[in-house]
Design a protein around this motif. Sequence first.
Motif, PDB file in Angstrom:
ATOM      1  N   MET A  81      65.356  31.901  44.291  1.00 61.41           N
ATOM      2  CA  MET A  81      64.641  33.162  44.073  1.00 61.41           C
ATOM      3  C   MET A  81      64.057  33.236  42.669  1.00 61.41           C
ATOM      4  N   ASP A  82      64.847  32.796  41.686  1.00 61.16           N
ATOM      5  CA  ASP A  82      64.332  32.774  40.319  1.00 61.16           C
ATOM      6  C   ASP A  82      63.105  31.863  40.209  1.00 61.16           C
ATOM      7  N   GLY A  83      63.202  30.712  40.881  1.00 63.45           N
ATOM      8  CA  GLY A  83      62.062  29.810  40.871  1.00 63.45           C
ATOM      9  C   GLY A  83      60.834  30.427  41.524  1.00 63.45           C
ATOM     10  N   MET A  84      61.082  31.165  42.632  1.00 63.89           N
ATOM     11  CA  MET A  84      59.967  31.840  43.312  1.00 63.89           C
ATOM     12  C   MET A  84      59.349  32.909  42.418  1.00 63.89           C
ATOM     13  N   LYS A  85      60.192  33.663  41.679  1.00 64.79           N
ATOM     14  CA  LYS A  85      59.676  34.674  40.752  1.00 64.79           C
ATOM     15  C   LYS A  85      58.785  34.039  39.695  1.00 64.79           C
ATOM     16  N   VAL A  86      59.250  32.911  39.160  1.00 67.89           N
ATOM     17  CA  VAL A  86      58.453  32.218  38.149  1.00 67.89           C
ATOM     18  C   VAL A  86      57.122  31.769  38.738  1.00 67.89           C
ATOM     19  N   ASP A  87      57.191  31.205  39.954  1.00 72.60           N
ATOM     20  CA  ASP A  87      55.947  30.769  40.607  1.00 72.60           C
ATOM     21  C   ASP A  87      55.022  31.955  40.868  1.00 72.60           C
ATOM     22  N   LEU A  88      55.619  33.107  41.299  1.00 76.09           N
ATOM     23  CA  LEU A  88      54.817  34.292  41.575  1.00 76.09           C
ATOM     24  C   LEU A  88      54.136  34.810  40.301  1.00 76.09           C
ATOM     25  N   GLN A  89      54.891  34.825  39.192  1.00 71.57           N
ATOM     26  CA  GLN A  89      54.293  35.244  37.926  1.00 71.57           C
ATOM     27  C   GLN A  89      53.141  34.320  37.525  1.00 71.57           C
ATOM     28  N   GLY A  90      53.367  33.023  37.759  1.00 71.88           N
ATOM     29  CA  GLY A  90      52.296  32.081  37.447  1.00 71.88           C
ATOM     30  C   GLY A  90      51.067  32.309  38.309  1.00 71.88           C
ATOM     31  N   MET A  91      51.311  32.614  39.602  1.00 70.37           N
ATOM     32  CA  MET A  91      50.190  32.886  40.498  1.00 70.37           C
ATOM     33  C   MET A  91      49.465  34.160  40.086  1.00 70.37           C
ATOM     34  N   GLU A  92      50.233  35.207  39.685  1.00 67.03           N
ATOM     35  CA  GLU A  92      49.603  36.451  39.235  1.00 67.03           C
ATOM     36  C   GLU A  92      48.737  36.209  38.001  1.00 67.03           C
ATOM     37  N   GLY A  93      49.263  35.360  37.094  1.00 64.64           N
ATOM     38  CA  GLY A  93      48.457  35.039  35.922  1.00 64.64           C
ATOM     39  C   GLY A  93      47.168  34.323  36.297  1.00 64.64           C
ATOM     40  N   LYS A  94      47.272  33.405  37.269  1.00 63.05           N
ATOM     41  CA  LYS A  94      46.071  32.700  37.713  1.00 63.05           C
ATOM     42  C   LYS A  94      45.091  33.654  38.382  1.00 63.05           C
ATOM     43  N   VAL A  95      45.651  34.612  39.173  1.00 58.24           N
ATOM     44  CA  VAL A  95      44.778  35.595  39.827  1.00 58.24           C
ATOM     45  C   VAL A  95      44.058  36.440  38.784  1.00 58.24           C
ATOM     46  N   ASP A  96      44.804  36.865  37.745  1.00 57.48           N
ATOM     47  CA  ASP A  96      44.166  37.641  36.667  1.00 57.48           C
ATOM     48  C   ASP A  96      43.071  36.832  35.990  1.00 57.48           C
ATOM     49  N   ASP A  97      43.373  35.556  35.748  1.00 56.97           N
ATOM     50  CA  ASP A  97      42.358  34.700  35.131  1.00 56.97           C
ATOM     51  C   ASP A  97      41.127  34.574  36.020  1.00 56.97           C
ATOM     52  N   LEU A  98      41.393  34.400  37.328  1.00 56.20           N
ATOM     53  CA  LEU A  98      40.274  34.295  38.266  1.00 56.20           C
ATOM     54  C   LEU A  98      39.478  35.597  38.306  1.00 56.20           C
ATOM     55  N   SER A  99      40.196  36.751  38.230  1.00 62.36           N
ATOM     56  CA  SER A  99      39.509  38.050  38.236  1.00 62.36           C
ATOM     57  C   SER A  99      38.604  38.177  37.027  1.00 62.36           C
ATOM     58  N   LEU A 100      39.130  37.750  35.864  1.00 62.55           N
ATOM     59  CA  LEU A 100      38.311  37.805  34.656  1.00 62.55           C
ATOM     60  C   LEU A 100      37.099  36.894  34.777  1.00 62.55           C
ATOM     61  N   VAL A 101      37.353  35.697  35.321  1.00 58.32           N
ATOM     62  CA  VAL A 101      36.250  34.753  35.490  1.00 58.32           C
ATOM     63  C   VAL A 101      35.214  35.308  36.461  1.00 58.32           C
ATOM     64  N   ALA A 102      35.729  35.940  37.558  1.00 57.49           N
ATOM     65  CA  ALA A 102      34.796  36.504  38.546  1.00 57.49           C
ATOM     66  C   ALA A 102      34.075  37.717  37.995  1.00 57.49           C
ATOM     67  N   LYS A 103      34.778  38.517  37.175  1.00 51.88           N
ATOM     68  CA  LYS A 103      34.183  39.733  36.629  1.00 51.88           C
ATOM     69  C   LYS A 103      33.107  39.415  35.596  1.00 51.88           C
ATOM     70  N   LYS A 104      33.296  38.366  34.847  1.00 51.46           N
ATOM     71  CA  LYS A 104      32.354  38.029  33.779  1.00 51.46           C
ATOM     72  C   LYS A 104      30.947  37.801  34.312  1.00 51.46           C
ATOM     73  N   PRO A 105      30.776  36.982  35.386  1.00 50.04           N
ATOM     74  CA  PRO A 105      29.416  36.862  35.932  1.00 50.04           C
ATOM     75  C   PRO A 105      28.877  38.183  36.448  1.00 50.04           C
ATOM     76  N   ALA A 106      29.770  39.017  37.057  1.00 50.79           N
ATOM     77  CA  ALA A 106      29.314  40.318  37.555  1.00 50.79           C
ATOM     78  C   ALA A 106      28.813  41.190  36.413  1.00 50.79           C
ATOM     79  N   ASP A 107      29.545  41.187  35.298  1.00 52.93           N
ATOM     80  CA  ASP A 107      29.102  41.957  34.128  1.00 52.93           C
ATOM     81  C   ASP A 107      27.773  41.435  33.607  1.00 52.93           C
ATOM     82  N   GLU A 108      27.658  40.128  33.563  1.00 53.85           N
ATOM     83  CA  GLU A 108      26.403  39.540  33.089  1.00 53.85           C
ATOM     84  C   GLU A 108      25.249  39.907  34.021  1.00 53.85           C
ATOM     85  N   ILE A 109      25.552  39.903  35.337  1.00 52.02           N
ATOM     86  CA  ILE A 109      24.513  40.276  36.303  1.00 52.02           C
ATOM     87  C   ILE A 109      24.111  41.728  36.115  1.00 52.02           C
ATOM     88  N   ASN A 110      25.124  42.612  35.896  1.00 47.28           N
ATOM     89  CA  ASN A 110      24.835  44.034  35.679  1.00 47.28           C
ATOM     90  C   ASN A 110      23.987  44.241  34.429  1.00 47.28           C
TER      91      ASN A 110
END
Length: 271
Positions: A81-110
């Motif tokens: 479970m601890d390992g899964m929590k660590v993996d989940l936190q890592g995935m959340e960080g990647k999702v946040d990074d992807l959101s920022l990456v996805a948002k940046k082109p949208a902001d530039e387009i706007n």
Amino acid sequence: MKIARSIFLIALLALAGCAMRSDLDVVRRDNDELKSRLFRLEKDLGGVRTETRAGIETTLQDFERERADARKGLADLQAAMDGMKVDLQGMEGKVDDLSLVAKKPADEINLLKEDLERRLTAIEEKLSALQKKMTNLETAQAKPPEPATPEALYQKGLDAYRNGSYAAARETFSRFLEQHPKHDLVVNAHYWSGEAYYSEKNYEQAILEFQDVIKNFPGKEKVPAAMLKQAAAFNEIGDTKSARYVLRKLADEHPATEEGKRAKERLKTLK
């Protein structure tokens, strides 16, 4: 007899003694047998106790092993479970990074869209101003030159009225009155402005224009015509009392004119 009785008693006692010994032997044998049984029972009971103790110890050992296995399994599960929590936190960080990456082109387009909209608005404003300027130039080019004389300007308004262009006629007479306020045709310009309003069914404004002629230009030849047309305008708006007053005044003050005669005739039919 006594001897025989004595012998009999002795024999009875002997028999009784034999019987007692025999019974005693039986009791002894029974006692020995009971002891033997008791010994066997104690032996069997000891075996049972030993087996029971061994079984309990075995059961306790098995329970301890199972509890140890359960603890180990619980520890492994917690670690997983601890390992899964660590993996989940890592995935959340990647999702946040992807959101920022996805948002940046949208902001530039706007931003690009807003910039394009600003540019388009500026171009539309410039185009509108240019079109307005072109319209003004075309209007100025198409607009005929101003008549050279006051009479020509007045005639232009009169021609517009006769052609049914009442708004153009009023605009021309208005320019004439503004440019030539002392001209002899001023009274005529006011009168024909009233006629233009009357033709447009703007009877209230027509009444005011005719009143301007009646009040400010007494003695002019257009006064009777203005009074007759003013009475007609009052009648059109339902003010028959004012219409009758104007007609009566016209008939009294200008009886010899054509308008005065017509006023007398209309007074007969006006109700």
